[in-house]
Design a protein around this motif. Structure first.
Motif, PDB file in Angstrom:
ATOM      1  N   TRP A 275       0.839  -1.221   0.000  1.00  0.00           N
ATOM      2  CA  TRP A 275       0.000   0.000   0.000  1.00  0.00           C
ATOM      3  C   TRP A 275       0.868   1.263   0.000  1.00  0.00           C
ATOM      4  CZ3 TRP A 275       0.061   3.559   3.996  1.00  0.00           C
ATOM      5  CH2 TRP A 275       0.623   3.151   5.215  1.00  0.00           C
ATOM      6  N   THR A 356      -7.621   0.431  -2.678  1.00  0.00           N
ATOM      7  CA  THR A 356      -8.083   1.170  -1.501  1.00  0.00           C
ATOM      8  C   THR A 356      -6.901   1.671  -0.669  1.00  0.00           C
ATOM      9  OG1 THR A 356      -8.211  -0.871  -0.233  1.00  0.00           O
ATOM     10  CG2 THR A 356     -10.232  -0.165  -1.360  1.00  0.00           C
ATOM     11  N   TYR A 359      -7.514   5.223   0.594  1.00  0.00           N
ATOM     12  CA  TYR A 359      -8.712   5.293   1.430  1.00  0.00           C
ATOM     13  C   TYR A 359      -8.471   4.591   2.776  1.00  0.00           C
ATOM     14  CZ  TYR A 359     -13.394   4.429   3.147  1.00  0.00           C
ATOM     15  OH  TYR A 359     -14.493   4.371   3.948  1.00  0.00           O
ATOM     16  N   ASP A 360      -7.839   3.441   2.715  1.00  0.00           N
ATOM     17  CA  ASP A 360      -7.606   2.650   3.940  1.00  0.00           C
ATOM     18  C   ASP A 360      -6.855   3.454   5.003  1.00  0.00           C
ATOM     19  OD1 ASP A 360      -8.863   0.532   2.859  1.00  0.00           O
ATOM     20  OD2 ASP A 360      -7.031  -0.576   2.300  1.00  0.00           O
ATOM     21  N   ARG A 363      -9.435   5.755   6.411  1.00  0.00           N
ATOM     22  CA  ARG A 363     -10.505   5.020   7.100  1.00  0.00           C
ATOM     23  C   ARG A 363      -9.992   4.547   8.464  1.00  0.00           C
ATOM     24  NH1 ARG A 363     -14.905   5.892   7.148  1.00  0.00           N
ATOM     25  NH2 ARG A 363     -14.378   6.024   9.339  1.00  0.00           N
ATOM     26  N   ARG A 364      -8.816   3.981   8.435  1.00  0.00           N
ATOM     27  CA  ARG A 364      -8.253   3.439   9.677  1.00  0.00           C
ATOM     28  C   ARG A 364      -7.930   4.588  10.641  1.00  0.00           C
ATOM     29  NH1 ARG A 364      -8.195   1.819  13.387  1.00  0.00           N
ATOM     30  NH2 ARG A 364      -6.937   0.328  14.540  1.00  0.00           N
TER      31      ARG A 364
END
Lengths: 480, 396
Positions: A275, A356, A359-360, A363-364
């Motif tokens: 990521w 993602t 986004y992750d 989000r996290r």
């Protein structure tokens, strides 16, 4: 610098693409002061805020107009959310023609820059694991939960309005960059009477979910592929896009490789996570200079040489210093992440190199940053003249946003810079177009000159661009 | 006050009226005063407009020989200020003598050597005797420098290094000047020119009223009148000073009204001269106008002839301005109080300050003006003494 530290780099690059300035000693009321990136003296004010128990002060910096006229001042709104307006000082060079007749005002919003930057100082502890990053954020939030919850776009816009009144400005023009465009558009909704015209560069419309960035990043990468294939030297690199997809696909199953530190040259202990790599590629698309080196860097990485990729990451190392991460998460979690559904995430991440990964991270982070939701109302029609500027290959605020989500603006013009990345106000003839627009906001601009803004030459090999190759030539093209 | 009134109603009044009438009736002298007063403000405004236009609009024409050996170079050098023409062949000297400002030659094998990191040469032909040479070279260096930086950055990146390793520090320039003070450079010549205007505008009249009257033999008649000599000198001085002063006022008015047309903001300069400043500029020149007039009259009276007077005064008009220029370039610290007491220097310093919108200390302004007026009184006394001498009239 190790790759494990890179998340802060990407956070810095979420929205803003402008050079940061180093913090200096805070000046007192109305004092002469300077900001890094601009050589002329400014007037600095500190405006006390009485609505918070901490009684914070807002840092306001004014570049006085050369000639005293009654033209509306231009306020600069920074990106992020988390970047300080004082970091926009290098933009004053490009805005010099505007500054001849108008004051240019920079207000560091609460929680940023010289107005009590809400930094989380988790850089040192930053780890390769998303989980550890989230835990660092949680500690930052728990230290100041009420302050975190108080920060919002509404508060920033109200503060700006307070500054406008305090400085005695009847109406103001706004320049917003990236997330600053969102702030400007909200100001336009809430205080339409205080506004004359808007210049919005890298537009984040009110209703657009700009944290869903995978499709925008994918399109930016495809524009890079298209332009590379048209360039003889870059085209010779072959199918680097397929190599990138393969690298990302196989990263977790053996392709991962430790990358040397681009500052010290020391080898890293561990390889970065997939990521991180995907987000790193995304960040490089912000800046056409970095993007022009990406095809070569990818072809090298696919052959096991990660040096060019490491070198590329080096360009962004200090970009992170200007972002106040606490402010970033306070606003992003309350105003953006709250309105994104799982289905939208799935649709956005489908068939994209980024997936993602971006986004992750948020989000996290937002799971550990439990601020109240602060939804916006549907925007009402407005008739202020608006100049919109987009980069064709912007991986976060593509031209589509300005084209599709601003129907409620009645008087708008849109400049799209071919092959342009994120923030284009300083490139080519755009500074002049901004000055022309502000001088006569209702006239239609002659935008033909933006055709001569081009991508920098692609990196062809270790020697740099191939000066011996014929560059892509279109009739009437000038230099970048 | 009563004495002055009585004097003006007496023969002195009649004399003053005669002198003023003769001064303002002389159309040639009047035109000369008006023309010179308008000349330098117009030249200053026109010059600054022209300079900026030249600076911002003129582009450089570059002939690129051997462009085929480095096509990307040719492509990327082009900009709004640099017009690049790829030529197959040409003689640099001939091209530079023609339409081109610069000739850049790329040799065969350039691209190969560049790829092999052999730092191939680029040959730049310039004509340093051409006025556009410096600007043209700057235009090219800007483009070539940017391209060079990009190549170096890519080469460093390709080896895994951050490009900022090439910049061990960042030099942040901080300019302490204010927009109004930046005008001082452009307006530096104005005080000297205003003072010169005083000299030039009153020159013809002062010669005419002294040496001229002597040659026309009307001075003798005048001296036979029952008037003290100092009154004759004062009347003539007032008449001559009136035209010099009005000339200087006209120059100030022209300059201030032309300022909005000058591209000051483009040069980062604020027009800061205030109305009060303009009025003060006018007033502070009055004592100097009197001093210039009386000195001119004295010199003309002691000259041998009308022509001799003209020559002497022509030299006199240049001398003070030269002196001011020398003081300026010799970097003498002229801001001290004692310098403000020196006629010409004081006025020059005050004008300089007022032009950039800053206040002048009232004390030094008054003290300096008093010293100037005192010198006027001394000169009048000397003049009166000279008029008593018979040999004055015999000079031809």
């Amino acid at each position: 610098m190790e790759w494990m530290q890179l998340p802060r780099t990407w956070l810095a690059l979420l929205f803003a693409g402008l050079s940061p300035a180093v913090m200096a000693e805070a000046p007192s009321v109305g004092e002469t002061c300077y900001l890094d990136g601009w050589h002329r003296p400014l007037l600095c004010h500190r405006l006390a805020l009485t609505d918070a128990p901490e009684r914070p002060e807002l840092a306001v910096m004014v570049a006085p107009a050369v000639s005293e006229t009654d033209e509306e001042p231009l306020y600069l709104l920074a990106g992020g959310p988390g970047q300080a307006a004082s970091d926009l000082a290098p933009l004053l060079q490009a805005l010099e023609p505007v500054n001849r007749q108008r004051d240019i005002v920079m207000v560091d919003r609460r929680g940023s820059g010289r107005s009590g930057a809400f930094r989380c100082d988790i850089d040192e502890q930053l780890s390769i694991s998303l989980e550890e990053f989230a835990q660092g954020l949680a500690g930052c939030y728990l230290a100041r939960p009420e302050f975190a919850d108080s920060l919002s776009s509404r508060q920033t816009v109200d503060d700006l309005e307070m500054v406008r009144r305090a400085l005695g400005h009847e109406r103001v023009a706004l320049w917003g960059g990236s997330w600053g465009t969102r702030t400007a558009l909200l100001y336009q909704q809430w205080y339409p009477e205080s506004l004359s015209e808007l210049v919005l560069d890298a537009v984040a419309p009110i209703e657009t979910k700009v944290f869903l960035t995978a499709q925008a990043a994918e399109k930016a990468l495809r524009k890079l592929e298209r332009d590379c294939s048209r360039d003889p030297a870059c085209a010779r690199l072959g199918d680097w896009r397929e190599q990138l997809d393969q690298l990302l696909a196989e990263w977790d199953s053996g392709a991962a490789h430790p990358i040397p530190d681009p500052l010290t040259g020391q080898p890293a202990a561990k390889p970065m996570a997939r990521w991180e790599l995907a987000n790193g590629i995304r960040a490089m698309l912000y800046d056409p200079v970095a993007a022009a080196q990406l095809p070569f860097a990818v072809t090298q990485a696919s052959r096991g040489n990660f040096a060019p990729l490491a070198g590329l990451s080096g360009a962004f190392i200090h970009a992170a210093d200007s972002m106040a991460m606490g402010l970033t998460f306070s606003v992003a979690c309350a105003e953006e992440l709250n309105r994104i559904t799982a289905a939208e995430v799935a649709a956005d991440s489908r068939d994209s190199f980024l997936g993602t990964a971006f986004y992750d991270l948020f989000r996290r982070g937002c799971d550990e940053w439990p601020v109240r939701e602060k939804p916006y109302r549907e925007p009402a029609p407005r008739d202020h003249p608006v100049l919109l500027i987009s980069g064709e290959a912007d991986p976060i605020t593509p031209p589509r946003y300005a084209e599709e989500a601003l129907d409620y603006l009645e008087d708008k013009q849109h400049l799209v810079v071919a092959g342009g990345g994120h923030i284009n106000s300083r490139r080519g003839c755009i500074p002049r177009l901004i000055a022309d627009f502000l001088a006569e906001p209702s006239s239609k601009l002659d935008v033909s000159c933006i055709d001569s803004i081009r991508r920098p030459p692609f990196m062809a090999a270790e020697f740099g661009p191939d000066l011996g190759a014929v560059g892509e030539m279109k009739p009437g093209e000038g230099a970048q | 006050m009563k004495r002055i009134k009585a004097m003006l109603h007496g023969p002195m009044g009649a004399l003053l009226q005669k002198e003023l009438l003769e001064t303002w009736r002389d159309r040639r002298a009047l035109w000369m005063a008006i023309c010179f007063s308008l000349l330098f403000p117009v030249m200053l405004a026109g010059g600054s407009i022209f300079m900026l236009k030249k600076h911002t609009e003129e582009s450089t024409r570059l002939a690129l020989l051997g462009a085929d050996f480095a096509p990307l170079l040719a492509d990327r050098l082009r900009s709004d200020s640099l017009q690049v023409d790829a030529l197959e062949e040409g003689e640099p000297q001939t091209l530079l003598a023609g339409d081109y400002d610069l000739v850049l030659e790329v040799s065969e094998g350039f691209a190969g050597d560049y790829r092999n990191f052999e730092a191939p040469p680029l040959y730049l032909y310039i004509d340093s005797s051409a006025s556009s040479s410096g600007r043209a070279e700057r235009h090219l260096q800007e483009r070539l420098g940017a391209l060079q930086q990009l190549v170096v950055q890519q080469r460093v990146t390709a080896r895994g290094l951050a490009p900022q390793l090439l910049a061990p520090w960042r030099l942040e320039v901080r300019d302490v000047s204010t927009p109004s003070r930046r005008g001082a450079m452009l307006l530096a010549a104005v005080p000297g020119l205003l003072i010169l205007t005083l000299f030039v505008a009153s020159l013809a009249t002062s010669v005419d009223t002294s040496a001229g009257e002597r040659e026309r033999l009307s001075l003798e008649t005048l001296l036979m009148q029952p008037l003290p000599g100092w009154q004759v000198v004062v009347a003539k001085t007032l008449a001559v000073a009136s035209i010099g002063w009005v000339g200087a006022l006209l120059a100030i008015a022209a300059l201030v009204s032309l300022m909005p047309l000058m591209p000051l903001a483009e040069l980062g300069i604020q027009q800061a001269t205030t109305t009060a400043g303009v009025v003060t500029m006018g007033l502070l020149l009055l004592p100097l106008a009197l001093l210039v007039a009386v000195v001119q009259i004295l010199l003309a009276l002691r000259s041998q002839s009308f022509k001799d007077a003209q020559t002497q005064l022509s030299i006199l008009q240049v001398a003070p301005v030269m002196l001011l220029m020398v003081l300026d370039v010799s970097r003498v610290e002229l801001e001290g109080f004692h310098w403000q007491l020196v006629p010409l220097v004081g006025q020059q310093q005050w004008l300089k300050t007022l032009l950039i919108g800053e206040p002048v200390p009232v004390l030094s302004l008054l003290a300096g003006s008093c010293v100037t007026l005192l010198l006027v009184a001394v000169a009048v006394r000397i003049g009166a003494g000279a008029l008593r001498r018979e040999n004055l009239l015999s000079a031809t």
